[in-house]
Design an enzyme around this catalytic site. Structure first.
Site, PDB file in Angstrom:
ATOM      1  N   ASN A  30      -8.311  22.288  19.828  1.00  0.00           N
ATOM      2  CA  ASN A  30      -6.987  21.798  20.649  1.00  0.00           C
ATOM      3  C   ASN A  30      -5.721  22.300  20.249  1.00  0.00           C
ATOM      4  O   ASN A  30      -4.804  21.929  20.651  1.00  0.00           O
ATOM      5  CB  ASN A  30      -7.140  20.483  20.546  1.00  0.00           C
ATOM      6  CG  ASN A  30      -8.442  19.759  21.253  1.00  0.00           C
ATOM      7  OD1 ASN A  30      -8.562  20.174  22.309  1.00  0.00           O
ATOM      8  ND2 ASN A  30      -9.171  19.274  20.560  1.00  0.00           N
TER       9      ASN A  30
ATOM     10  N   ARG B 288     -15.362  20.318  14.601  1.00  0.00           N
ATOM     11  CA  ARG B 288     -15.958  19.274  15.386  1.00  0.00           C
ATOM     12  C   ARG B 288     -17.518  19.185  15.439  1.00  0.00           C
ATOM     13  O   ARG B 288     -18.011  18.032  15.094  1.00  0.00           O
ATOM     14  CB  ARG B 288     -15.640  19.797  16.872  1.00  0.00           C
ATOM     15  CG  ARG B 288     -15.805  18.626  17.837  1.00  0.00           C
ATOM     16  CD  ARG B 288     -15.173  19.081  19.203  1.00  0.00           C
ATOM     17  NE  ARG B 288     -13.982  19.601  19.534  1.00  0.00           N
ATOM     18  CZ  ARG B 288     -13.392  20.137  20.483  1.00  0.00           C
ATOM     19  NH1 ARG B 288     -14.168  19.964  21.644  1.00  0.00           N
ATOM     20  NH2 ARG B 288     -12.305  20.652  20.832  1.00  0.00           N
TER      21      ARG B 288
ATOM     22  N   ASP C 127      -1.455  24.857   8.424  1.00  0.00           N
ATOM     23  CA  ASP C 127      -2.541  24.099   9.126  1.00  0.00           C
ATOM     24  C   ASP C 127      -1.836  23.184   9.965  1.00  0.00           C
ATOM     25  O   ASP C 127      -0.737  22.999   9.903  1.00  0.00           O
ATOM     26  CB  ASP C 127      -3.560  23.321   7.885  1.00  0.00           C
ATOM     27  CG  ASP C 127      -4.234  22.224   8.442  1.00  0.00           C
ATOM     28  OD1 ASP C 127      -5.284  22.620   9.146  1.00  0.00           O
ATOM     29  OD2 ASP C 127      -4.389  20.927   8.054  1.00  0.00           O
TER      30      ASP C 127
ATOM     31  N   ASP D  46      -3.588  20.331   3.923  1.00  0.00           N
ATOM     32  CA  ASP D  46      -3.669  18.995   3.453  1.00  0.00           C
ATOM     33  C   ASP D  46      -5.015  18.474   3.230  1.00  0.00           C
ATOM     34  O   ASP D  46      -5.291  17.403   2.760  1.00  0.00           O
ATOM     35  CB  ASP D  46      -3.233  17.895   4.626  1.00  0.00           C
ATOM     36  CG  ASP D  46      -4.275  17.698   5.871  1.00  0.00           C
ATOM     37  OD1 ASP D  46      -4.561  18.713   6.351  1.00  0.00           O
ATOM     38  OD2 ASP D  46      -4.512  16.590   6.256  1.00  0.00           O
TER      39      ASP D  46
ATOM     40  N   ASP E   1      -3.305  19.827  11.837  1.00  0.00           N
ATOM     41  CA  ASP E   1      -3.548  18.251  11.750  1.00  0.00           C
ATOM     42  C   ASP E   1      -3.370  18.136  10.217  1.00  0.00           C
ATOM     43  O   ASP E   1      -4.101  18.489   9.433  1.00  0.00           O
ATOM     44  CB  ASP E   1      -4.924  17.885  12.227  1.00  0.00           C
ATOM     45  CG  ASP E   1      -5.239  16.634  12.435  1.00  0.00           C
ATOM     46  OD1 ASP E   1      -4.315  15.859  12.304  1.00  0.00           O
ATOM     47  OD2 ASP E   1      -6.266  16.237  12.606  1.00  0.00           O
TER      48      ASP E   1
ATOM     49  N   GLY F 291     -10.331  18.357   8.259  1.00  0.00           N
ATOM     50  CA  GLY F 291     -10.267  19.759   7.977  1.00  0.00           C
ATOM     51  C   GLY F 291     -11.648  20.292   8.338  1.00  0.00           C
ATOM     52  O   GLY F 291     -11.904  21.410   8.358  1.00  0.00           O
ATOM     53  N   VAL F 292     -12.417  19.220   8.874  1.00  0.00           N
ATOM     54  CA  VAL F 292     -13.980  19.821   9.008  1.00  0.00           C
ATOM     55  C   VAL F 292     -14.176  20.045  10.739  1.00  0.00           C
ATOM     56  O   VAL F 292     -13.375  19.060  11.628  1.00  0.00           O
ATOM     57  CB  VAL F 292     -14.781  18.530   8.753  1.00  0.00           C
ATOM     58  CG1 VAL F 292     -16.379  18.857   8.915  1.00  0.00           C
ATOM     59  CG2 VAL F 292     -14.934  18.177   7.103  1.00  0.00           C
TER      60      VAL F 292
ATOM     61  N   SER G 201      -8.834  23.185  14.504  1.00  0.00           N
ATOM     62  CA  SER G 201      -9.177  22.737  15.777  1.00  0.00           C
ATOM     63  C   SER G 201      -9.196  23.517  17.280  1.00  0.00           C
ATOM     64  O   SER G 201      -7.968  24.290  17.217  1.00  0.00           O
ATOM     65  CB  SER G 201      -7.783  21.489  15.792  1.00  0.00           C
ATOM     66  OG  SER G 201      -7.932  21.118  17.349  1.00  0.00           O
TER      67      SER G 201
END
Ligand code: B16
Ligand code: MG
Length: 214
Positions: free
Chosen positions: A121, A52, A12, A173, A14, A49-50, A119
């Site tokens: 990004n 946008r 993962d 995480d 972030d 983890g959710v 993400s």
């Protein structure tokens, strides 16, 4: 479990490779203020983890409002522009402790490395962290139907690094992320969250850990 039974590791982004949660928080907070909705750090925990869109909808639900699709698009674009401004100074210094050493260890043993982040990004962030050259595949969240906790993004990551699921490990995480790994039938390492193996911080990551898998 034999260490060599792991052929691919799916990270993962972030919260595992870097921690941009505070920037997401500041950017959402600014956007929410334009709707007269106040969010605090505790609420921000529920956004980890959710995706946008789901994050925006959790915020508007908190404020008891429903937006048109057009307004959602506009607010997400605003939030992302603010978020990207905050990421301006992101660099190698922001890679979480132990991650670089772990990536180097994996590379030494020819273990494939993938990123399974929701993400949009992710490629930009990996570039800023100077990590792109170490990664064999970055799953594109726009290419999957369902966000975490559905298995899609981890399945896509495993496909990209061309590694059968039984030889993969996923590192997460967030609760939604661990559920995503589990439903993909991949073994998990939870960082600060319960996984098949649980660790408190990224500093504990090493191939030694793989021996603990049953
Ligand atoms: P973006 P991960 C997630 O990243 C973040 O934890 C979550 O807070 C964010 O809303 C989501 O990415 C979408 O991010 O707005 O950049 O597309 O934990 O899956 O790496
Ligand atoms: Mg995360």
């Amino acid at each position: 479990m034999e260490v060599n039974h792991v052929r691919g590791v799916l990270f993962d982004l972030d919260g595992v490779i870097t921690d941009t949660a505070k920037f997401h928080f500041m950017a959402w907070q600014k956007m929410a203020a334009t709707l007269s909705i106040a969010i605090d750090e505790e609420f921000n925990e529920t956004l980890k983890g959710v995706s946008r869109l789901d994050s925006l909808r959790r915020i508007t639900a908190l404020g008891g409002i429903t937006l048109t699709h057009q307004d959602e698009e506009r607010l997400m674009a605003d939030k992302n522009a603010t978020y990207l401004e905050y990421l301006e100074t992101l660099g190698s210094k922001d890679i979480l402790p132990g991650i670089m050493e772990f990536i180097e260890e994996l590379r030494k043993f020819n273990i494939k490395i993938g990123v399974a982040s929701i993400s949009r990004n992710a490629p930009f962030i990996l570039n800023k962290l100077n990590l792109t050259r170490y990664i064999d595949g970055v799953a594109n969240p726009e290419h999957v139907k369902h966000s975490k906790p559905a298995p899609d993004i981890f399945l896509e990551g495993a496909r990209l690094i061309d590694t059968p699921l039984r030889y993969c490990i996923g590192i997460e995480d967030s609760l939604a992320g661990i559920q995503s790994i589990r439903s993909a039938n991949i073994r998990s390492i939870g960082v600060g969250v319960e996984g098949d193996i649980t660790i408190a911080t990224t500093n504990e990551l090493s191939m030694e850990l793989f021996k603990k898998f049953k």
